[in-house]
Write an enzyme that holds these catalytic residues in place. Structure first.
Site, PDB file in Angstrom:
ATOM      1  N   ARG A 142      -5.651  -1.941   0.263  1.00  0.00           N
ATOM      2  CA  ARG A 142      -6.910  -1.577   1.298  1.00  0.00           C
ATOM      3  C   ARG A 142      -7.959  -2.468   0.899  1.00  0.00           C
ATOM      4  O   ARG A 142      -9.255  -2.179   1.325  1.00  0.00           O
ATOM      5  CB  ARG A 142      -6.876  -0.104   1.572  1.00  0.00           C
ATOM      6  N   TYR A 188       0.847  -1.270  -0.047  1.00  0.00           N
ATOM      7  CA  TYR A 188       0.014  -0.192  -0.125  1.00  0.00           C
ATOM      8  C   TYR A 188       0.880   1.256  -0.013  1.00  0.00           C
ATOM      9  O   TYR A 188       0.320   2.299  -0.487  1.00  0.00           O
ATOM     10  CB  TYR A 188      -0.929  -0.046   0.982  1.00  0.00           C
ATOM     11  N   TYR A 220       0.687  -2.491   9.604  1.00  0.00           N
ATOM     12  CA  TYR A 220      -0.632  -2.321  10.142  1.00  0.00           C
ATOM     13  C   TYR A 220      -1.121  -3.061  11.317  1.00  0.00           C
ATOM     14  O   TYR A 220      -1.799  -2.827  12.251  1.00  0.00           O
ATOM     15  CB  TYR A 220      -1.580  -2.246   8.999  1.00  0.00           C
TER      16      TYR A 220
END
Length: 582
Positions: free
Chosen positions: A465, A430, A546
């Site tokens: 995402r 990402y 994350y």
């Protein structure tokens, strides 16, 4: 109707599982567009409204749904066009508009003649089949754009057959046309402004529109009945489910949009009484449902529906807010599934097989994608929905602590390494999307390929995402899709690879998933980049991903860190490689 529902589920699962991983983002977009058939419920209300409030609810459902239809198909077409290669033969899929227009003309003529009483049902059936074809076409790059055309024709025929079935007055027809034109204009504006980096939040926003449209149509249908005490249990259950599922989808999607767009904190809301709050809201929603199922008079029924809408809406908000950013790919697919089931309930409510067929198709699509995402993260769907990170394989003990120092490298050394290599695999994450570094990366890849190097990309199913976001991002820059491979295709090739360039990825290349049974990501399938001869990791910093788990790959002897902005670094690498190799 139940037979239609069952068959649609079976067909939906088979069709969706046949969609190639690289086209999962277009799949989300096309199902978003098709879910806009909630407009048919709004059209029903507008054609037979008995009060201004019902008219307002019908107008809301019709307008918002049309935003979804037009915006969703524009986004789908934009994404699919990105996958075109310069040497692809010319395509003339727009010519399929001729037989589609011919079918609409024949239907209109047959309906107006009054000689074919079954023509509305036949048109609705054809509409459902075309929508199925819209998803089935995504099974390969060669048929993907044909699938998009099929979906568009299906929705158009569905709208036309509904108008023919309703036979609204000229005034109602003009109102419907005006509202759909306004919604279409808004969808056109939104669709053309969407970039690959903003796809996830756009999809979430479109989901919220479907949820609100489904709830509006359901409440309006209940209000439009002269004597609610005479409604059968199937109708009452359908009104309740469409309202509740639509409300959960609406609020949950708004929270997902806020997190993905950076307007809300991506970390989970960890309220100490989280589970008790969820159970209380769920119980209140079910209690209101019991009142609705009792067949009450209009006032009591509307009060119960209003209560169910409120509690389910808060539940959708709270559950989504309690889920962290790492699980957003799963959340988006779950919300996609919810929108389908809301559409299914609307089909039972209005006795419209087309809505049941399309709703089951979308519901199965979201469910299948959810399973794919959960498998790729080794997650249990229940643990995702209830919030918090953790895999099915976690042993529950203390995670390993990794010691050592990361080795830094420079752009010049990396350029020399790439120039001396014969095989290169690039693993984007990402971070590449955020930095918008795909264009200079494409320039560097072109140079390496011209110099005789074997260059490929390795994509993890949950990179980005939303499903397939990185595939679309690379396609936008013109990277040929035949050098972009999935985890299962490329994972055994790292042993024979000279250099792996990891750009903005972290959790998806974390060896702790395989080496540490107590890790938060234990058992999660990852790209085994550490097995190559040399790994170069490009990141802004050494921070965890994350999931908040340290990555031991950064400390391995064959790994060097190249810190900095991905776009800026890719531009320097592209210039350096071009200077040496050409």
């Amino acid at each position: 109707m139940f037979t239609t529902f069952a068959l649609s589920n079976i067909i939906g699962v088979q069709v969706v599982l046949g969609v190639t991983h690289a086209l999962h983002s277009p799949l989300m977009a096309v199902t978003n567009a098709i879910s806009g058939t909630t407009a048919l419920g709004g059209m029903h209300l507008l054609a037979h409204s008995t009060s201004p409030m019902v008219t307002l609810l019908g107008a809301t459902a019709t307008t918002l749904s049309t935003v979804n239809i037009v915006g969703g198909f524009i986004v789908t077409t934009k994404m699919l066009d990105m996958f075109k290669r310069p040497d692809d033969p010319p395509e003339y899929y727009h010519l399929y508009g001729i037989p589609a227009a011919g079918a609409l003309t024949m239907y209109t003529a047959g309906s107006m003649s009054g000689k074919f009483p079954e023509i509305d049902a036949a048109a609705a059936t054809m509409s459902g089949l075309l929508c199925i074809g819209g998803i089935g076409g995504l099974s390969s790059q060669k048929t993907a754009r044909l699938g998009a055309v099929s979906g568009q024709a299906g929705v158009a025929l569905g709208v036309a057959s509904t108008l023919g079935h309703l036979s609204p007055s000229m005034g109602s027809t003009a109102t419907i046309a005006g509202l759909m034109a306004a919604g279409g204009a808004a969808g056109h504006y939104i669709g053309h402004r969407v970039e690959p980096t903003s796809l996830p939040q756009t999809v979430a926003a479109f989901h919220s529109l479907v949820g609100l449209a489904a709830s509006s149509a359901a409440v309006g249908d209940f209000m439009n009945v002269a004597d609610t005490t005479q409604l059968d249990k199937v109708h009452l259950a359908s009104v309740y489910l469409a309202s509740v599922i639509g409300s959960v989808t609406f609020t949950g999607s708004l929270v997902a949009f806020g997190k993905l767009d950076g307007r809300l904190d991506s970390s989970p809301m960890q309220h100490p009484a989280r589970d008790q709050i969820n159970m209380g809201l769920g119980a209140a929603t079910l209690g209101a449902g019991a009142v609705v199922m009792g067949g009450p008079e209009a006032g009591t029924g509307l009060a119960a529906l209003g209560g169910a809408l409120t509690t389910s809406g808060i539940l959708g908000w709270h559950m989504t807010a309690s889920i962290g950013g790492a699980d957003m790919p799963v959340v988006i697919t779950v919300l996609n599934s919810y929108s389908g089931w809301a559409l299914c309930a609307e089909g039972f409510m209005l006795d419209m097989p087309i809505l049941t067929t399309v709703g089951a198709l979308i519901g199965c699509s979201g469910a299948a994608l959810t399973k794919i995402m959960c498998d790729a993260m080794n997650r249990d769907i229940v643990s995702v929905i209830l919030g918090g990170y953790g895999t099915k394989s976690s042993a529950g003990g203390k995670a390993m602590e990794f010691s050592g120092e990361a080795t830094m490298t420079s752009v010049d050394d990396t350029v020399k390494l790439l120039a001396d290599s014969q095989s290169v695999i690039i693993v984007p994450g990402y971070g590449l999307a955020v930095a918008k570094g795909q264009y200079p990366l494409k320039d560097m890849v072109d140079t390496l390929i011209k110099a005789g190097k074997k260059v490929r990309f390795g994509i993890h199913p949950v990179a980005g995402r939303m499903p397939g976001q990185l595939n679309v991002l690379l396609a936008e820059a013109g990277v040929p899709y035949d050098i972009v491979e999935e985890l299962e295709e490329i994972n055994d090739d790292f042993d024979e690879t000279d250099v792996v360039l990891v750009i903005g990825a972290n959790d998806t290349v974390n060896s702790a998933a395989e080496d540490d049974p107590n890790s938060e990501i234990a058992g999660m399938p990852v790209l085994r980049v550490w097995r190559s001869k040399q790994v170069i990791v490009m990141k802004r910093s050494l921070a965890a991903g994350y999931a908040g788990v340290d990555n031991p790959v950064f400390l391995k002897d064959n790994t060097d860190m190249l810190l900095g902005d991905a776009k800026d670094t890719c531009e320097k690498l592209a210039a350096g490689v071009k200077e040496i190799c050409l």
